[in-house]
Design an enzyme around this catalytic site. Structure first.
Site, PDB file in Angstrom:
ATOM      1  N   VAL A  62      52.320  28.473  43.375  1.00  0.00           N
ATOM      2  CA  VAL A  62      52.405  27.030  43.606  1.00  0.00           C
ATOM      3  C   VAL A  62      53.767  26.705  44.215  1.00  0.00           C
ATOM      4  O   VAL A  62      54.802  27.216  43.763  1.00  0.00           O
ATOM      5  CB  VAL A  62      52.190  26.254  42.289  1.00  0.00           C
ATOM      6  CG1 VAL A  62      52.255  24.757  42.523  1.00  0.00           C
ATOM      7  CG2 VAL A  62      50.834  26.614  41.674  1.00  0.00           C
ATOM      8  N   VAL A  82      57.320  26.941  42.790  1.00  0.00           N
ATOM      9  CA  VAL A  82      57.544  26.344  41.466  1.00  0.00           C
ATOM     10  C   VAL A  82      56.691  26.979  40.384  1.00  0.00           C
ATOM     11  O   VAL A  82      56.854  26.698  39.209  1.00  0.00           O
ATOM     12  CB  VAL A  82      57.297  24.812  41.468  1.00  0.00           C
ATOM     13  CG1 VAL A  82      58.335  24.088  42.282  1.00  0.00           C
ATOM     14  CG2 VAL A  82      55.893  24.476  41.968  1.00  0.00           C
ATOM     15  N   GLY A 137      50.845  31.746  39.150  1.00  0.00           N
ATOM     16  CA  GLY A 137      49.838  32.031  38.132  1.00  0.00           C
ATOM     17  C   GLY A 137      48.969  33.204  38.516  1.00  0.00           C
ATOM     18  O   GLY A 137      49.267  33.935  39.464  1.00  0.00           O
ATOM     19  N   THR A 138      47.903  33.365  37.772  1.00  0.00           N
ATOM     20  CA  THR A 138      47.005  34.486  38.002  1.00  0.00           C
ATOM     21  C   THR A 138      46.302  34.340  39.343  1.00  0.00           C
ATOM     22  O   THR A 138      46.089  35.313  40.057  1.00  0.00           O
ATOM     23  CB  THR A 138      45.941  34.508  36.888  1.00  0.00           C
ATOM     24  OG1 THR A 138      46.603  34.347  35.636  1.00  0.00           O
ATOM     25  CG2 THR A 138      45.173  35.810  36.889  1.00  0.00           C
ATOM     26  N   PHE A 139      45.945  33.113  39.671  1.00  0.00           N
ATOM     27  CA  PHE A 139      45.106  32.921  40.850  1.00  0.00           C
ATOM     28  C   PHE A 139      45.882  32.478  42.087  1.00  0.00           C
ATOM     29  O   PHE A 139      45.387  32.592  43.194  1.00  0.00           O
ATOM     30  CB  PHE A 139      44.017  31.887  40.543  1.00  0.00           C
ATOM     31  CG  PHE A 139      43.140  32.316  39.402  1.00  0.00           C
ATOM     32  CD1 PHE A 139      42.228  33.333  39.564  1.00  0.00           C
ATOM     33  CD2 PHE A 139      43.270  31.731  38.149  1.00  0.00           C
ATOM     34  CE1 PHE A 139      41.430  33.752  38.510  1.00  0.00           C
ATOM     35  CE2 PHE A 139      42.479  32.138  37.086  1.00  0.00           C
ATOM     36  CZ  PHE A 139      41.555  33.158  37.264  1.00  0.00           C
ATOM     37  N   GLY A 140      47.049  31.955  41.883  1.00  0.00           N
ATOM     38  CA  GLY A 140      47.775  31.497  43.049  1.00  0.00           C
ATOM     39  C   GLY A 140      49.231  31.205  42.755  1.00  0.00           C
ATOM     40  O   GLY A 140      49.647  31.129  41.602  1.00  0.00           O
ATOM     41  N   LYS A 186      49.075  24.774  46.020  1.00  0.00           N
ATOM     42  CA  LYS A 186      48.699  26.033  45.375  1.00  0.00           C
ATOM     43  C   LYS A 186      48.046  26.917  46.425  1.00  0.00           C
ATOM     44  O   LYS A 186      47.009  26.569  46.991  1.00  0.00           O
ATOM     45  CB  LYS A 186      47.737  25.746  44.224  1.00  0.00           C
ATOM     46  CG  LYS A 186      47.316  26.973  43.454  1.00  0.00           C
ATOM     47  CD  LYS A 186      46.599  26.532  42.182  1.00  0.00           C
ATOM     48  CE  LYS A 186      46.014  27.686  41.409  1.00  0.00           C
ATOM     49  NZ  LYS A 186      45.351  27.231  40.177  1.00  0.00           N
ATOM     50  N   ASP A 212      41.258  26.574  29.443  1.00  0.00           N
ATOM     51  CA  ASP A 212      42.521  27.321  29.527  1.00  0.00           C
ATOM     52  C   ASP A 212      43.707  26.403  29.268  1.00  0.00           C
ATOM     53  O   ASP A 212      44.712  26.463  29.977  1.00  0.00           O
ATOM     54  CB  ASP A 212      42.634  28.010  30.887  1.00  0.00           C
ATOM     55  CG  ASP A 212      43.752  29.054  30.907  1.00  0.00           C
ATOM     56  OD1 ASP A 212      44.185  29.480  29.816  1.00  0.00           O
ATOM     57  OD2 ASP A 212      44.200  29.429  32.001  1.00  0.00           O
TER      58      ASP A 212
HETATM   59  N1  LIG Z   1      50.882  19.826  40.646  1.00  0.00           N
HETATM   60  C1  LIG Z   1      51.872  20.624  40.277  1.00  0.00           C
HETATM   61  N2  LIG Z   1      53.151  20.190  40.317  1.00  0.00           N
HETATM   62  C2  LIG Z   1      54.173  20.998  39.946  1.00  0.00           C
HETATM   63  N3  LIG Z   1      54.019  22.243  39.488  1.00  0.00           N
HETATM   64  C3  LIG Z   1      52.767  22.740  39.412  1.00  0.00           C
HETATM   65  C4  LIG Z   1      51.632  21.965  39.806  1.00  0.00           C
HETATM   66  N4  LIG Z   1      50.525  22.708  39.615  1.00  0.00           N
HETATM   67  C5  LIG Z   1      50.937  23.885  39.121  1.00  0.00           C
HETATM   68  N5  LIG Z   1      52.281  23.918  39.004  1.00  0.00           N
HETATM   69  C6  LIG Z   1      53.096  25.019  38.474  1.00  0.00           C
HETATM   70  O1  LIG Z   1      52.511  26.255  38.837  1.00  0.00           O
HETATM   71  C7  LIG Z   1      52.143  26.987  37.657  1.00  0.00           C
HETATM   72  C8  LIG Z   1      50.882  27.773  37.926  1.00  0.00           C
HETATM   73  O2  LIG Z   1      49.863  26.882  38.344  1.00  0.00           O
HETATM   74  P1  LIG Z   1      48.351  27.097  37.953  1.00  0.00           P
HETATM   75  O3  LIG Z   1      48.273  27.185  36.463  1.00  0.00           O
HETATM   76  O4  LIG Z   1      47.527  26.059  38.610  1.00  0.00           O
HETATM   77  O5  LIG Z   1      48.067  28.513  38.617  1.00  0.00           O
HETATM   78  P2  LIG Z   1      47.069  29.623  38.127  1.00  0.00           P
HETATM   79  O6  LIG Z   1      47.130  30.755  39.099  1.00  0.00           O
HETATM   80  O7  LIG Z   1      45.732  29.025  37.897  1.00  0.00           O
HETATM   81  O8  LIG Z   1      47.759  30.011  36.764  1.00  0.00           O
HETATM   82  P3  LIG Z   1      47.146  30.604  35.458  1.00  0.00           P
HETATM   83  O9  LIG Z   1      47.658  31.996  35.389  1.00  0.00           O
HETATM   84  O10 LIG Z   1      47.677  29.718  34.373  1.00  0.00           O
HETATM   85  O11 LIG Z   1      45.660  30.496  35.567  1.00  0.00           O
HETATM   86  C9  LIG Z   1      52.013  25.941  36.560  1.00  0.00           C
HETATM   87  O12 LIG Z   1      52.275  26.475  35.293  1.00  0.00           O
HETATM   88  C10 LIG Z   1      53.081  24.928  36.955  1.00  0.00           C
HETATM   89  O13 LIG Z   1      54.343  25.313  36.479  1.00  0.00           O
END
Ligand SMILES: Nc1ncnc2c1ncn2[C@@H]1O[C@H](COP(=O)(O)OP(=O)(O)OP(=O)(O)O)[C@@H](O)[C@H]1O
Length: 571
Positions: A141, A133, A136-139, A156, A248
């Site tokens: 989901v 779903v 992102g940069t770190f993982g 995640k 962020d």
């Molecule tokens: N609890 C959740 N329920 C549904 N979708 C989620 C959830 N957490 C994250 N997502 C989806 O996954 C995407 C990426 O999650 P997240 O921002 O935690 O990852 P990240 O690697 O830290 O991303 P970023 O590049 O923003 O730092 C979110 O924009 C959202 O669409």
């Protein structure tokens, strides 16, 4: 080997927990109770106390050897007490190990086991992966199903490998989220480390704000915007009061389910009283506060308030307010909307700029209501104060909640939140006429770009040549490489966000559960090497190829990074 009563007690307890966990893992509840009754028989069998201690010691040692360390960390993080085992222990100890028959044990312990399930050894097996779903940069989901409880969760999967639990518990996401419990902050349910891969299990949310905006044909009504912002400010007020700021905030990190919105992605969260300078700030550029852009070594929760101002404006207009294509262009975009800062506006900012030898472009800015015609006077006032140059002039989250824009909102206690959501009565009670009738386009352009024609209405009604939004921000040198100066205006356009498109819809393909689950399990994990994104960026230029900036700056001006400042690529 002598044992103190305390050691014996702890070993006894550990042994029983282990026994219960093993037996439960092997064949469920009945086996647990049989395990207990076996241990009882074993004890009645005439063993001396010393032998009993040795028996417990062997169990405790094998626990150390066999029990996955995630169980220990799980207990540490969530303070989970294996209550069932504790009761086993208490009953057995107080009864001299021989009062409970197997039947009694089943009758007494079954409800306890049901109420307080034991910690399982393998955790990921409990989840059925459904589909990706977010990425992102770190993982990445994934939507997943807890096979035991039937609950839908979001997992995640971190891209970096984690070779020890110590690394994991020091992660900001863990450190900050474990301390927070608020209806507007996404709940971290569990942390799992398996085969050096780290998984965060969150409550599942239907979509993020960006996804809601990008597919939107009509503008949101003021009451919708008000309701979301009111909730986000509540989450922020809670977080800031507990000494954390997010760093962020962006529409992708605000997750929505029905009328409820929650703040997610605490990967960059900082403790307010942690020690500056903060060296690895990587927030998304469009929502980045000016003090961060100007490399202030000290900044605080006001950066979240700036981001909220930009997000509020975007919710009203469905267009990003400050869509800079580089850090210098970001500052230019800000100047062109709110006007260049004067000494009265932000004395410290001018000093920050002079430290890095940066000169602000001299731009007057525009009235926000011209850029965001769908926002009422109160909303414009709040956005303007949130987007103040000077961080100390921005309202705090608690102050924002008191703003007259939210005068029609009322606080719904957490216990009533779900009812409110089901009944579709969000904690806002906006009475203004919905603006949904006004036609909005899908991210047709940028507010600050539109300003150049000084005719918003006509721009809104003219179909833009580039539909979609470029949320994937390139690093300066990438931009420059890709988009030569002459063609920037045509090239620096919005593009559909690929990274956040759910896997099932991506490129029109529909993936089945098993297909995705297989992909999930076979996915190659990054080696943890620093990516291009985190490398030291080259000096950035204000002006140069940045289109309009040339006109105002008149010359190419470099902002030399005074510290390591990487730019995050927005997903
Ligand atoms: N609890 C959740 N329920 C549904 N979708 C989620 C959830 N957490 C994250 N997502 C989806 O996954 C995407 C990426 O999650 P997240 O921002 O935690 O990852 P990240 O690697 O830290 O991303 P970023 O590049 O923003 O730092 C979110 O924009 C959202 O669409």
């Amino acid at each position: 080997m002598p044992f103190s009563p305390q050691v014996a007690l702890s070993l006894d307890l550990k042994g029983l927990i282990l026994l219960r966990t093993w037996s439960k893992y092997a064949s469920g509840l009945i086996a647990t109770n049989i395990g207990v009754s076996h241990s009882r028989k074993f004890l009645i069998g005439g063993f001396s106390l010393g032998t009993f201690f040795l028996f417990l010691l062997s169990i405790a040692l094998s626990e150390q050897l066999l029990m996955n360390d995630q169980d220990r960390i799980q207990n540490a993080i969530f303070s989970e007490i294996d209550v069932g085992s504790l009761v086993h222990f208490c009953i057995l100890r107080s009864s001299g190990f021989c009062l409970l028959s197997p039947v009694q044990s089943i009758v007494i312990l079954s409800p306890i086991n049901w109420l307080f399930p034991a910690v399982d050894i393998t955790r990921m097996e409990r989840y059925k992966i459904i589909k990706e779903v977010g990425n992102g940069t770190f993982g990445s989901v994934w939507r997943a199903l807890n096979k035991q409880s039937g609950e839908v969760v979001a997992i995640k999967k971190m891209k970096k490998k984690y070779y020890s639990w110590e690394e994991c518990i020091n992660l900001r996401e863990v450190k900050s989220l474990r301390k927070m419990s608020h209806p507007n902050i996404v709940k971290l349910k569990e942390v799992i480390r398996e085969h050096d891969i780290l998984y965060f299990v969150f409550e599942y949310m239907e979509c993020n704000l960006y996804q809601l905006m990008k597919d939107r044909a009509k503008l949101f009504s003021e009451s919708e915007v008000k309701n979301w912002c009111f909730q986000v400010f509540q989450g922020l007020a809670y977080m800031h009061q507990r000494g954390f700021f997010h760093r962020d905030l962006k529409p992708e990190n605000l997750l929505v389910s029905k009328d409820i919105i929650k703040i997610a992605d605490f990967g960059l969260a900082r403790e307010i009283n942690s020690h500056p300078p903060y060296t690895e700030y990587v927030s998304t550029r469009w929502y980045r506060a000016p003090e961060v852009l100007l490399q202030s070594p000290t900044y605080g929760s006001a950066v979240d308030m700036w981001a909220m101002g930009a997000i509020m404006a975007e919710l009203f207009s469905l267009r990003p307010l400050f869509p800079g294509s580089s850090e210098a262009d970001e500052i230019y975009k800000i100047c062109s909307v709110i006007g260049s800062p004067t000494v009265n506006d932000w004395c410290d900012g001018l000093e920050l700029a002079s430290v890095i030898n940066y000169q602000f472009p001299q731009v007057t800015g525009v009235h926000l209501s011209a850029l965001i015609p769908s926002a009422g006077e109160d909303a414009i006032h709040l956005i303007r104060s949130l987007c103040s140059w000077d961080p100390s002039k921005r309202p705090t989250a608690s102050e924002a909640l008191q703003h007259r824009f939210f005068s029609s909102c009322f606080y719904v206690p957490p216990s009533l939140r779900s009812k409110a959501a089901v009944a579709k009565t969000p904690p806002s009670a906006g009475t203004k006429v919905p603006l949904e009738q006004k036609t909005g386009r899908r991210y047709p352009g940028t507010l600050s770009n539109m300003r150049s024609t000084n005719n918003l209405t006509s721009i809104k009604s003219n179909a833009p040549s580039h539909a979609g939004v470029q949320r994937k921000l390139e690093m300066t040198f990438q931009d420059e490489h890709k988009y030569p100066k002459s063609s920037w205006k045509q090239q620096a356009r919005y593009r559909p966000p690929v990274k956040n498109v759910p896997a099932a819809n991506y490129m029109g393909k529909t993936r089945g559960v098993s297909d995705t689950a297989e992909k999930f399990s076979n996915m190659v994990i990054g080696s943890g090497k620093p990516s291009a994104k985190s490398q030291q960026p080259p000096p950035m230029k204000a002006g140069g190829w940045h289109g309009q900036s040339d006109l105002f700056l008149g010359r190419s001006q470099e902002i030399l990074p005074g510290r390591s400042l990487s730019r995050k690529v927005a997903g």
